[in-house]
Design an enzyme around this catalytic site. Structure first.
Site, PDB file in Angstrom:
ATOM      1  N   ALA A 200      35.976  24.316  11.880  1.00  0.00           N
ATOM      2  CA  ALA A 200      36.293  23.074  11.588  1.00  0.00           C
ATOM      3  C   ALA A 200      35.932  21.924  12.664  1.00  0.00           C
ATOM      4  O   ALA A 200      35.374  20.866  12.270  1.00  0.00           O
ATOM      5  CB  ALA A 200      37.696  22.623  11.051  1.00  0.00           C
ATOM      6  N   THR A 237      50.108  34.440   8.259  1.00  0.00           N
ATOM      7  CA  THR A 237      50.361  33.177   7.190  1.00  0.00           C
ATOM      8  C   THR A 237      49.115  31.979   7.339  1.00  0.00           C
ATOM      9  O   THR A 237      48.920  31.915   8.560  1.00  0.00           O
ATOM     10  CB  THR A 237      52.024  32.765   7.772  1.00  0.00           C
ATOM     11  OG1 THR A 237      52.670  33.761   7.425  1.00  0.00           O
ATOM     12  CG2 THR A 237      52.432  31.309   6.927  1.00  0.00           C
ATOM     13  N   CYS A 325      28.688  26.018  37.776  1.00  0.00           N
ATOM     14  CA  CYS A 325      30.117  25.484  37.602  1.00  0.00           C
ATOM     15  C   CYS A 325      30.545  25.047  36.219  1.00  0.00           C
ATOM     16  O   CYS A 325      31.704  25.395  35.513  1.00  0.00           O
ATOM     17  CB  CYS A 325      30.834  24.718  38.712  1.00  0.00           C
ATOM     18  SG  CYS A 325      30.328  25.577  40.349  1.00  0.00           S
TER      19      CYS A 325
END
Ligand SMILES: *Cc1c(COP(=O)(O)O)cnc(C)c1O
Length: 391
Positions: A200, A237, A325
């Site tokens: 999403a 859940t 990095c």
């Protein structure tokens, strides 16, 4: 202080309309969707509506959509689940060498526990040859996993061709469509996709929620064992408000795709042309046309991408690099190396990814800031100094 967000491939801002849709499910409707009483049924209803919305965006049945906690989970489930359920048939799995770490690292893990893996190399333009995928198929191949669109260079893979090949050889086909969902039209039936991962937060939905499309009839083991949620295939859940947000964000992205893409492409092209006009010694990574409209990926010779990112940040621009990095590792991006770029060139990379909220008004500032910053870094670069002396 300026704030120009050019890192939409990393994540996107939650859409205001999506937030409004999620709000009731953050606190008011907290009933457990698995409960018997009517209060829980409000949550259940919201999940089932979301499932139908997602299914209609990808042209599948709602019973083929399973909600997960992220794109990474969907990728892990697809790969580990198929490896486990198909191990009697064989132990060979195929992917490309430019996949997201959620796929590549899972493949490496499968290798560690006894599976054979083939990483098919892409061409110089960042696109895999479907015929190379076919050549890699063996009698014991049980899975082909090829990403829909690449997160670093935006290249779009020949998913329809690979889907047809997988179907012909009766091999399960998974695609990581995390970058593609909401950005390009996806019809899982027409493309012969068996499993597809989405997330999403890459299309203006909330973080921490994803989905896996599992074609009816595909036999796949569970990743999470426990309760009977998601028709006994994915315990836990449900993240009700996240699921509601995912569906609404996807619906809006698909509904506004053409309009958003035209806007995004115009800005992307203007920035690309502007930088190319101002900065010499550039390599443009990934296929020129067969790529997501939101993505630019450059290598600027003689400089370090990570230094460039830090200096751009001081000018209010959020961008990304596949180098050192910036990506928490010493090696340059595996995707850029897969294109055949030498290490020192790959280190000078800059990825700009635009979004529907990017503004044409920022183009000049972006172009000038990038050009000035690259120039400044080159003036300090011993590589550049010796190059100039020699030429
Ligand atoms: C972001 C991304 C993922 C991971 O998704 P998360 O929801 O952040 O776990 C996987 N694949 C691709 C191509 C991505 O861009």
């Amino acid at each position: 202080m300026k704030h120009i967000y050019l890192d939409n491939a990393a994540t996107t801002q939650l859409d205001q309309d999506v937030l409004e849709k999620m709000k009731p499910f953050i606190r008011d409707y907290y009933g457990n969707p698995s409960s018997i009483y009517s209060f829980g049924r409000e949550s259940l209803k919201a999940i089932e509506q979301a499932r139908e919305t997602v299914a209609s965006c990808f042209n599948c049945r709602s019973s083929e959509i399973y909600f997960t906690s992220c794109g990474t989970e969907s990728d892990n489930w697809a790969i580990k689940g198929i490896c486990s359920s198909h191990r009697a048939k064989g132990k060979h799995i195929i992917t490309t060498n430019i996949e997201h770490p959620a796929v590549l690292d899972t493949f490496r893990y499968m290798k560690k526990i006894g599976y054979d893996i083939t990483l098919v190399p892409v061409e110089k333009n960042g696109i895999v040859n479907a015929s190379d995928i076919e050549k890699a198929i063996r009698k014991d191949t049980i899975l082909i996993s090829v990403m829909f669109a690449n997160n670093e260079i935006g290249t779009i893979q020949p998913i329809a061709e690979i889907g047809a090949i997988a179907k012909k050889h009766n091999i399960v086909f998974h695609t990581d469509a995390v970058q593609a969902a909401g950005a390009i039209p996806i019809d899982v039936k027409a493309l012969n996709i068996d499993l597809m991962s989405v997330s999403a937060h890459k299309f203006h939905g909330p973080k921490g929620v994803g989905a896996l499309y599992i074609k009816r009839g595909i036999v796949i083991d569970n990743l999470l064992h426990g309760g009977g949620q998601e028709r006994t295939r994915r315990a836990a859940t449900e993240n009700v408000c996240g699921i509601v947000g995912l569906a609404e964000a996807l619906r809006l992205s698909v509904e506004n795709m053409e309009k958003n893409n035209a806007h995004i492409k115009a800005i992307r092209d203007a920035v690309k042309a502007g930088i190319e006009a101002k900065v010499p010694y550039i390599i443009y990574n990934g296929d020129e046309t067969n790529r997501l409209v939101n993505n630019i990926n450059f290598c600027f010779k003689f400089i370090e991408g990570e230094a460039l990112i830090l200096l751009l940040d001081m000018k209010g621009i959020c961008a990304s690099s596949g180098s050192a990095c910036a990506s928490k590792s010493l090696d340059p991006s595996h995707v850029l190396l897969a294109l055949g770029l030498p290490h020192e060139i790959a280190h000078g990379s800059l990825r700009l990814t635009f979004g529907k909220d990017s503004s044409m008004n920022d183009v000049d500032y972006i172009v000038n800031t990038v050009a000035q910053t690259v120039d400044r870094l080159r003036q300090m670069s011993p590589l550049y100094e010796s190059f100039i002396k020699e030429h």
